[in-house]
Design a protein around this motif. Structure first.
Motif, PDB file in Angstrom:
ATOM      1  N   ASN A  13       0.675  -1.254  -0.079  1.00  0.00           N
ATOM      2  CA  ASN A  13      -0.111   0.040  -0.034  1.00  0.00           C
ATOM      3  C   ASN A  13       0.828   1.240   0.065  1.00  0.00           C
ATOM      4  OD1 ASN A  13       0.825   0.593   2.739  1.00  0.00           O
ATOM      5  ND2 ASN A  13      -0.980  -0.766   3.725  1.00  0.00           N
ATOM      6  N   ARG A  14       0.040   2.286   0.130  1.00  0.00           N
ATOM      7  CA  ARG A  14       1.086   3.696  -0.130  1.00  0.00           C
ATOM      8  C   ARG A  14       1.887   3.982   1.041  1.00  0.00           C
ATOM      9  NH1 ARG A  14      -2.691   8.770  -1.258  1.00  0.00           N
ATOM     10  NH2 ARG A  14      -2.937   7.608  -2.975  1.00  0.00           N
ATOM     11  N   ALA A  15       1.376   3.581   2.351  1.00  0.00           N
ATOM     12  CA  ALA A  15       2.299   3.855   3.411  1.00  0.00           C
ATOM     13  C   ALA A  15       3.579   2.833   3.336  1.00  0.00           C
ATOM     14  CB  ALA A  15       1.431   3.510   4.740  1.00  0.00           C
ATOM     15  N   GLN A  16       3.251   1.741   3.034  1.00  0.00           N
ATOM     16  CA  GLN A  16       4.430   0.828   2.649  1.00  0.00           C
ATOM     17  C   GLN A  16       5.374   1.053   1.712  1.00  0.00           C
ATOM     18  OE1 GLN A  16       1.916  -2.787   2.117  1.00  0.00           O
ATOM     19  NE2 GLN A  16       3.028  -3.531   3.923  1.00  0.00           N
ATOM     20  N   ARG A  17       5.062   1.861   0.580  1.00  0.00           N
ATOM     21  CA  ARG A  17       5.853   2.025  -0.619  1.00  0.00           C
ATOM     22  C   ARG A  17       6.581   3.266   0.077  1.00  0.00           C
ATOM     23  NH1 ARG A  17       1.009   1.149  -3.572  1.00  0.00           N
ATOM     24  NH2 ARG A  17       0.862   3.414  -3.851  1.00  0.00           N
ATOM     25  N   ASN A  18       5.989   4.151   0.879  1.00  0.00           N
ATOM     26  CA  ASN A  18       6.561   5.280   1.337  1.00  0.00           C
ATOM     27  C   ASN A  18       7.476   5.382   2.573  1.00  0.00           C
ATOM     28  OD1 ASN A  18       5.586   7.034  -0.787  1.00  0.00           O
ATOM     29  ND2 ASN A  18       3.894   7.346   0.395  1.00  0.00           N
ATOM     30  N   GLY A  19       7.556   4.120   3.102  1.00  0.00           N
ATOM     31  CA  GLY A  19       8.427   3.986   4.222  1.00  0.00           C
ATOM     32  C   GLY A  19       7.754   4.275   5.400  1.00  0.00           C
ATOM     33  N   ARG A  20       6.438   4.463   5.435  1.00  0.00           N
ATOM     34  CA  ARG A  20       5.742   4.782   6.701  1.00  0.00           C
ATOM     35  C   ARG A  20       5.067   3.731   7.471  1.00  0.00           C
ATOM     36  NH1 ARG A  20       3.323   8.314   3.240  1.00  0.00           N
ATOM     37  NH2 ARG A  20       1.359   7.582   3.824  1.00  0.00           N
ATOM     38  N   ALA A  21       5.047   2.542   6.806  1.00  0.00           N
ATOM     39  CA  ALA A  21       4.684   1.335   7.100  1.00  0.00           C
ATOM     40  C   ALA A  21       5.642   0.081   6.894  1.00  0.00           C
ATOM     41  CB  ALA A  21       3.237   0.884   6.831  1.00  0.00           C
ATOM     42  N   CYS A  22       5.770  -1.088   7.918  1.00  0.00           N
ATOM     43  CA  CYS A  22       6.491  -2.095   7.312  1.00  0.00           C
ATOM     44  C   CYS A  22       6.111  -2.730   6.001  1.00  0.00           C
ATOM     45  CB  CYS A  22       6.101  -3.197   8.709  1.00  0.00           C
ATOM     46  SG  CYS A  22       7.198  -4.807   8.225  1.00  0.00           S
ATOM     47  N   LYS A  27       2.613  -2.742   9.680  1.00  0.00           N
ATOM     48  CA  LYS A  27       2.578  -2.150  11.201  1.00  0.00           C
ATOM     49  C   LYS A  27       3.113  -0.683  10.884  1.00  0.00           C
ATOM     50  CE  LYS A  27       5.483  -3.367  14.506  1.00  0.00           C
ATOM     51  NZ  LYS A  27       5.918  -4.039  15.781  1.00  0.00           N
ATOM     52  N   ARG A  28       2.745   0.087  11.414  1.00  0.00           N
ATOM     53  CA  ARG A  28       3.051   1.584  11.267  1.00  0.00           C
ATOM     54  C   ARG A  28       3.742   2.026  12.560  1.00  0.00           C
ATOM     55  NH1 ARG A  28      -0.464   4.932   7.364  1.00  0.00           N
ATOM     56  NH2 ARG A  28      -1.562   3.408   6.120  1.00  0.00           N
ATOM     57  N   TRP A  29       3.585   1.461  13.635  1.00  0.00           N
ATOM     58  CA  TRP A  29       3.979   2.017  14.837  1.00  0.00           C
ATOM     59  C   TRP A  29       4.696   0.797  15.748  1.00  0.00           C
ATOM     60  CZ3 TRP A  29       5.766   6.651  16.147  1.00  0.00           C
ATOM     61  CH2 TRP A  29       6.227   6.741  17.430  1.00  0.00           C
ATOM     62  N   PRO A  30       5.792   1.061  16.108  1.00  0.00           N
ATOM     63  CA  PRO A  30       7.025   2.106  15.869  1.00  0.00           C
ATOM     64  C   PRO A  30       7.499   2.134  14.254  1.00  0.00           C
ATOM     65  CG  PRO A  30       7.986   0.346  17.169  1.00  0.00           C
ATOM     66  CD  PRO A  30       6.621  -0.022  17.045  1.00  0.00           C
ATOM     67  N   ARG A  31       7.520   3.390  13.918  1.00  0.00           N
ATOM     68  CA  ARG A  31       7.903   3.333  12.410  1.00  0.00           C
ATOM     69  C   ARG A  31       8.856   2.141  11.993  1.00  0.00           C
ATOM     70  NH1 ARG A  31       7.482   8.710   9.335  1.00  0.00           N
ATOM     71  NH2 ARG A  31       8.219   8.022   6.994  1.00  0.00           N
ATOM     72  N   PRO A  32       8.700   1.537  11.000  1.00  0.00           N
ATOM     73  CA  PRO A  32       9.948   0.496  10.881  1.00  0.00           C
ATOM     74  C   PRO A  32      11.044   1.078  10.480  1.00  0.00           C
ATOM     75  CG  PRO A  32       8.402   0.803   8.822  1.00  0.00           C
ATOM     76  CD  PRO A  32       7.763   1.618  10.017  1.00  0.00           C
ATOM     77  N   VAL A  40      11.821  -0.785  -7.414  1.00  0.00           N
ATOM     78  CA  VAL A  40      12.271  -0.357  -8.926  1.00  0.00           C
ATOM     79  C   VAL A  40      12.248   1.076  -9.254  1.00  0.00           C
ATOM     80  CG1 VAL A  40      11.946  -2.660  -9.657  1.00  0.00           C
ATOM     81  CG2 VAL A  40      10.251  -0.949  -9.955  1.00  0.00           C
ATOM     82  N   THR A  41      11.548   1.860  -8.623  1.00  0.00           N
ATOM     83  CA  THR A  41      11.604   3.382  -8.639  1.00  0.00           C
ATOM     84  C   THR A  41      12.553   3.999  -7.824  1.00  0.00           C
ATOM     85  OG1 THR A  41       9.904   3.573  -6.942  1.00  0.00           O
ATOM     86  CG2 THR A  41       8.952   3.349  -9.157  1.00  0.00           C
ATOM     87  N   GLY A  42      13.234   3.424  -7.049  1.00  0.00           N
ATOM     88  CA  GLY A  42      14.361   3.703  -6.219  1.00  0.00           C
ATOM     89  C   GLY A  42      13.983   4.248  -4.873  1.00  0.00           C
ATOM     90  N   GLN A  43      12.634   4.236  -4.700  1.00  0.00           N
ATOM     91  CA  GLN A  43      12.031   4.617  -2.997  1.00  0.00           C
ATOM     92  C   GLN A  43      12.676   3.313  -2.149  1.00  0.00           C
ATOM     93  OE1 GLN A  43      10.213   7.165  -2.344  1.00  0.00           O
ATOM     94  NE2 GLN A  43      10.017   6.590  -0.166  1.00  0.00           N
ATOM     95  N   PRO A  44      13.255   3.757  -1.005  1.00  0.00           N
ATOM     96  CA  PRO A  44      13.832   2.954  -0.007  1.00  0.00           C
ATOM     97  C   PRO A  44      12.414   1.956   0.655  1.00  0.00           C
ATOM     98  CG  PRO A  44      13.898   4.972   0.796  1.00  0.00           C
ATOM     99  CD  PRO A  44      13.441   5.229  -0.619  1.00  0.00           C
ATOM    100  N   LEU A  45      12.588   0.964   1.024  1.00  0.00           N
ATOM    101  CA  LEU A  45      11.848  -0.018   1.578  1.00  0.00           C
ATOM    102  C   LEU A  45      12.394  -0.229   2.981  1.00  0.00           C
ATOM    103  CD1 LEU A  45      10.222  -2.487  -0.925  1.00  0.00           C
ATOM    104  CD2 LEU A  45       9.316  -0.575   0.233  1.00  0.00           C
ATOM    105  N   PHE A  46      11.474  -0.161   4.247  1.00  0.00           N
ATOM    106  CA  PHE A  46      11.828  -0.722   5.405  1.00  0.00           C
ATOM    107  C   PHE A  46      10.792  -1.792   6.080  1.00  0.00           C
ATOM    108  CE2 PHE A  46      13.019   3.706   4.498  1.00  0.00           C
ATOM    109  CZ  PHE A  46      14.290   3.710   4.941  1.00  0.00           C
ATOM    110  N   VAL A  47      11.176  -2.524   7.028  1.00  0.00           N
ATOM    111  CA  VAL A  47      10.594  -3.513   7.665  1.00  0.00           C
ATOM    112  C   VAL A  47      10.945  -3.413   9.048  1.00  0.00           C
ATOM    113  CG1 VAL A  47      10.609  -5.407   6.121  1.00  0.00           C
ATOM    114  CG2 VAL A  47      12.367  -5.337   7.548  1.00  0.00           C
ATOM    115  N   CYS A  48       9.889  -3.854   9.795  1.00  0.00           N
ATOM    116  CA  CYS A  48       9.968  -3.765  11.614  1.00  0.00           C
ATOM    117  C   CYS A  48      10.903  -4.784  12.022  1.00  0.00           C
ATOM    118  CB  CYS A  48       8.557  -3.723  12.165  1.00  0.00           C
ATOM    119  SG  CYS A  48       7.859  -5.250  11.904  1.00  0.00           S
ATOM    120  N   ASP A  49      11.267  -4.487  13.194  1.00  0.00           N
ATOM    121  CA  ASP A  49      12.022  -5.513  13.903  1.00  0.00           C
ATOM    122  C   ASP A  49      11.528  -6.791  13.804  1.00  0.00           C
ATOM    123  OD1 ASP A  49      13.975  -3.420  14.291  1.00  0.00           O
ATOM    124  OD2 ASP A  49      13.268  -3.121  16.473  1.00  0.00           O
ATOM    125  N   GLU A  50      10.312  -7.242  14.152  1.00  0.00           N
ATOM    126  CA  GLU A  50       9.662  -8.371  14.042  1.00  0.00           C
ATOM    127  C   GLU A  50       9.666  -9.226  12.624  1.00  0.00           C
ATOM    128  OE1 GLU A  50       7.956  -5.667  15.291  1.00  0.00           O
ATOM    129  OE2 GLU A  50       8.327  -6.121  17.251  1.00  0.00           O
TER     130      GLU A  50
END
Length: 73
Positions: A13-22, A27-32, A40-50
């Motif tokens: 989803n948009r939040a995941q693609r923008n790094g605001r969700a795992c 999961k959005r909080w705590p921020r991943p 492929v567009t260059g946007q970084p991806l993040f995941v939560c600790d779990e």
């Protein structure tokens, strides 16, 4: 700097693609904060600790873009 892995945005989803969700569980909080690569567009991806261990196990070292659509969710 995120590792040099490339992912496709299929199923994210948009939040995941923008790094605001795992990128794995959504999961959005705590921020991943664990970088796993880039879209492929260059946007970084993040995941939560779990999710970092499960996502690392899913990823291979080949050069093809990877989809995060998996049984992790």
């Amino acid at each position: 700097m995120p590792p040099p892995r490339t992912f496709v945005a299929d199923g994210l989803n948009r939040a995941q693609r923008n790094g605001r969700a795992c990128a794995s569980c959504g999961k959005r909080w705590p921020r991943p904060a664990e970088p796993i690569g880039r879209l492929v567009t260059g946007q970084p991806l993040f995941v939560c600790d779990e999710c970092v261990v499960a996502v690392e196990a899913l990823i291979t070292n080949d050069a093809q873009p990877v989809s995060l659509r998996s049984p992790l969710r």
